[in-house]
Enzyme design. Structure first.
Site, PDB file in Angstrom:
ATOM      1  N   GLY A  45       0.847  -1.189   0.000  1.00 60.68           N
ATOM      2  CA  GLY A  45       0.000   0.000   0.000  1.00 60.68           C
ATOM      3  C   GLY A  45       0.882   1.239   0.000  1.00 60.68           C
ATOM      4  O   GLY A  45       1.993   1.215   0.561  1.00 60.68           O
ATOM      5  N   GLN A  50       3.002   9.972   1.117  1.00 63.78           N
ATOM      6  CA  GLN A  50       4.291   9.282   1.225  1.00 63.78           C
ATOM      7  C   GLN A  50       5.222   9.575   0.053  1.00 63.78           C
ATOM      8  O   GLN A  50       6.410   9.228   0.110  1.00 63.78           O
ATOM      9  CB  GLN A  50       4.078   7.769   1.325  1.00 63.78           C
ATOM     10  CG  GLN A  50       3.397   7.352   2.613  1.00 63.78           C
ATOM     11  CD  GLN A  50       3.251   5.848   2.661  1.00 63.78           C
ATOM     12  OE1 GLN A  50       2.296   5.298   2.136  1.00 63.78           O
ATOM     13  NE2 GLN A  50       4.208   5.169   3.276  1.00 63.78           N
ATOM     14  N   CYS A  96       5.460   0.063   7.450  1.00 60.89           N
ATOM     15  CA  CYS A  96       5.157   1.205   6.593  1.00 60.89           C
ATOM     16  C   CYS A  96       6.420   1.583   5.820  1.00 60.89           C
ATOM     17  O   CYS A  96       7.496   1.631   6.415  1.00 60.89           O
ATOM     18  CB  CYS A  96       4.694   2.373   7.465  1.00 60.89           C
ATOM     19  SG  CYS A  96       4.249   3.841   6.534  1.00 60.89           S
ATOM     20  N   LEU A  97       6.276   1.835   4.530  1.00 64.44           N
ATOM     21  CA  LEU A  97       7.446   2.186   3.720  1.00 64.44           C
ATOM     22  C   LEU A  97       8.105   3.480   4.201  1.00 64.44           C
ATOM     23  O   LEU A  97       9.283   3.689   3.958  1.00 64.44           O
ATOM     24  CB  LEU A  97       7.070   2.305   2.237  1.00 64.44           C
ATOM     25  CG  LEU A  97       6.631   0.992   1.557  1.00 64.44           C
ATOM     26  CD1 LEU A  97       6.211   1.259   0.114  1.00 64.44           C
ATOM     27  CD2 LEU A  97       7.730  -0.059   1.603  1.00 64.44           C
ATOM     28  N   HIS A 138      -4.899   1.388   7.196  1.00 61.94           N
ATOM     29  CA  HIS A 138      -3.550   1.950   7.351  1.00 61.94           C
ATOM     30  C   HIS A 138      -3.322   3.086   6.341  1.00 61.94           C
ATOM     31  O   HIS A 138      -2.831   4.157   6.705  1.00 61.94           O
ATOM     32  CB  HIS A 138      -2.511   0.829   7.166  1.00 61.94           C
ATOM     33  CG  HIS A 138      -1.088   1.280   7.204  1.00 61.94           C
ATOM     34  ND1 HIS A 138      -0.209   0.917   8.194  1.00 61.94           N
ATOM     35  CD2 HIS A 138      -0.380   2.076   6.368  1.00 61.94           C
ATOM     36  CE1 HIS A 138       0.976   1.474   7.971  1.00 61.94           C
ATOM     37  NE2 HIS A 138       0.900   2.179   6.859  1.00 61.94           N
ATOM     38  N   GLU A 139      -3.698   2.833   5.079  1.00 59.69           N
ATOM     39  CA  GLU A 139      -3.481   3.855   4.037  1.00 59.69           C
ATOM     40  C   GLU A 139      -4.396   5.057   4.249  1.00 59.69           C
ATOM     41  O   GLU A 139      -3.992   6.199   4.045  1.00 59.69           O
ATOM     42  CB  GLU A 139      -3.697   3.264   2.634  1.00 59.69           C
ATOM     43  CG  GLU A 139      -2.745   2.139   2.260  1.00 59.69           C
ATOM     44  CD  GLU A 139      -1.286   2.440   2.552  1.00 59.69           C
ATOM     45  OE1 GLU A 139      -0.863   3.600   2.377  1.00 59.69           O
ATOM     46  OE2 GLU A 139      -0.568   1.523   2.988  1.00 59.69           O
ATOM     47  N   HIS A 142      -2.997   7.528   6.562  1.00 56.21           N
ATOM     48  CA  HIS A 142      -1.986   8.429   5.986  1.00 56.21           C
ATOM     49  C   HIS A 142      -2.631   9.729   5.494  1.00 56.21           C
ATOM     50  O   HIS A 142      -2.024  10.790   5.569  1.00 56.21           O
ATOM     51  CB  HIS A 142      -1.255   7.760   4.819  1.00 56.21           C
ATOM     52  CG  HIS A 142      -0.112   6.886   5.238  1.00 56.21           C
ATOM     53  ND1 HIS A 142       0.993   7.370   5.898  1.00 56.21           N
ATOM     54  CD2 HIS A 142       0.122   5.567   5.061  1.00 56.21           C
ATOM     55  CE1 HIS A 142       1.845   6.378   6.119  1.00 56.21           C
ATOM     56  NE2 HIS A 142       1.339   5.266   5.629  1.00 56.21           N
TER      57      HIS A 142
HETATM   58 NI    NI Z   1       2.216   3.399   5.696  1.00 56.98          NI
END
Ligand code: NI
Length: 185
Positions: A45, A50, A96-97, A138-139, A142
């Site tokens: 995701g 991000q 998370c990236l 989660h996304e 963000h």
């Molecule tokens: Ni994330």
């Protein structure tokens, strides 16, 4: 095109992202590039903040997870709105990236109902559960300026404080391109 992924500590990850007006953003090209960026980083995701864009769009592709039910779940979510969350709460280890090297259990409800637009600006109202719901939650966070580490207990947060500060400074090993807010030149 592969974008740099913004690391923990950047203010863009803390803003409430803006609604996208139809026609104001080339959402097809943007989401294709976001998929490419995400696949390159082995993520499932990725939300627009991000990559430094404070707009309400995220992409999901669960292919690497091999989840039975949502093996081929690949979707772009534009201007999403979580209508409700239900079911039992459950713990699942999230990463998370933007927060490389940290994985922690987060407790969330198992089902969601969401309204969103796809890249053709077609509106959808759908229900998801399990892994798919989890990634969407989660996304979606963000877009609200929330990171999964915000849900950890005070103790856990204190234990991770040094590591998180290190991520902001680029003091972390990653095999994809990142932008670190506090990196010394
Ligand atoms: Ni994330």
């Amino acid at each position: 095109m592969i974008y740099s992924i913004v690391a923990y500590g950047d203010t863009v990850l803390r803003k409430r992202a803006k609604e996208i007006e139809e026609g104001s953003v080339d959402v097809k090209t943007l989401s294709e590039n976001m998929f490419e960026t995400m696949h390159n980083a082995s993520g499932v995701g990725l939300a627009a903040p991000q990559i430094g864009r404070s707009i309400r769009l995220f992409v999901i592709d669960t292919a690497p997870m091999e989840d039975e039910k949502y093996k081929d779940f690949k979707q772009v979510f534009i201007n999403p709105e979580i209508i409700d969350e239900s079911g039992n709460d459950w713990d699942f280890e999230e990463g998370c990236l933007s927060v490389p090297g940290i994985r922690e259990n987060v407790n969330r409800l198992e089902k969601i109902r969401i309204r969103y637009f796809d890249v053709d600006w077609k509106e959808h109202v759908e229900e998801f559960d399990g892994i798919a719901a989890r990634i969407i939650q989660h996304e979606f966070d963000h877009l609200e300026g929330i990171l999964f580490t915000d849900y950890l207990t005070g103790l856990k947060k204190r234990l991770l404080k040094g590591k998180l500060a290190g991520i902001s400074k680029g003091d972390v090993k990653v095999d994809y391109v990142m932008k670190f807010p506090k990196k010394k030149k």
